[in-house]
Design an enzyme around this catalytic site. Structure first.
Site: not given
Length: 255
Positions: A161, A165
């Protein structure tokens, strides 16, 4: 400055991930500022519900079900929005997923799924949205990243994640220069810990109170806290702003 520069009346916006969380708040918020909103999310989500909420408030909302990892499907979704609401000149890409696993044992399928949705899905969305903006003569795109693009979150095993991002932030910078000469601004907004369905997953929900105590503003964000910064970046008030990542984290990353 004229306050009218913050007005989104007459704009047509695409919002991905519009069925819940930050995406839903953004779709409703942009409609309240005068934009007609094409609400994009997976089928089976509360997509029709957010479009109905916009319409009840007197706005224009259209629900279009598509998976952001489906490049061809996104083209069709944007074309439908363009046909029903008009040329797209604003977009917010908020679709995303999150889960956790220690890096040394994370299966390749788990890694790939998060990268596919959270990074590749944002890229595909930008491509589809920009195709309409090119025809319209320009526009503004805001991608929802995360403060996790800049920090490693204590206690959360989410290398996939965080990497995705960080990629979203750099993607925005890259597209900002590529598309500047065609009138498209591209920026990202990086929220801090925000009370959404995503942050209620088991490995994070119980830690949210602690995160609030570690935040200078002494609370977690709610989705509406993210809407104003997004709306600013979409508006003419930000006409000289492109390629930035705007942290909206209550000060969490200052120490």
């Amino acid at each position: 400055m004229e306050l009218s520069k913050f007005d989104l009346s007459g704009r047509v916006a695409v919002v991905t991930g519009a069925a819940s969380g930050i995406g839903r708040a953004t779709a409703v918020g942009l409609a309240g500022l005068g934009a007609a909103v094409g609400c994009v999310d997976l089928g089976g989500s509360d997509l029709e519900g957010v479009a109905a909420e916009i319409k009840r408030s007197g706005g224009k909302g259209l629900a279009v079900a598509v998976d952001v990892t489906d490049r061809t499907g996104l083209d069709g979704a944007v074309q439908r929005i363009e046909g029903d609401l008009g040329p797209v000149s604003a977009a917010v890409n908020a679709a995303g997923i999150a889960n956790a696993e220690r890096g040394e044992v994370m299966p390749s399928t788990q890694w790939q799924k998060v990268i596919d949705v959270d990074l590749t899905g944002v890229f595909f969305s930008c491509q589809a949205e920009a195709s309409s903006m090119f025809r319209a003569g320009g526009g503004s795109i805001v991608n929802i990243a995360s403060m996790s693009a800049r920090i490693a979150n204590r206690g959360l095993y989410q290398a996939h994640y965080n990497a995705a991002k960080a990629g979203v932030v750099q993607l925005g910078r890259s597209l900002a220069w590529e598309w500047a000469d065609r009138g498209i601004r591209v920026n990202s907004v990086s929220p801090g810990y925000t009370k959404t369905p995503m942050t209620q997953r088991p490995e994070q929900a119980n830690a949210m109170e602690g995160y609030a105590k570690e935040t200078p503003l002494a609370r977690n964000a709610v989705p509406d806290d993210i809407v104003g910064p997004v709306a600013f970046l979409l508006s003419e008030a930000a006409s000289f702003v492109t390629g930035i990542d705007l942290l909206v984290d209550g000060g969490f990353t200052i120490w």
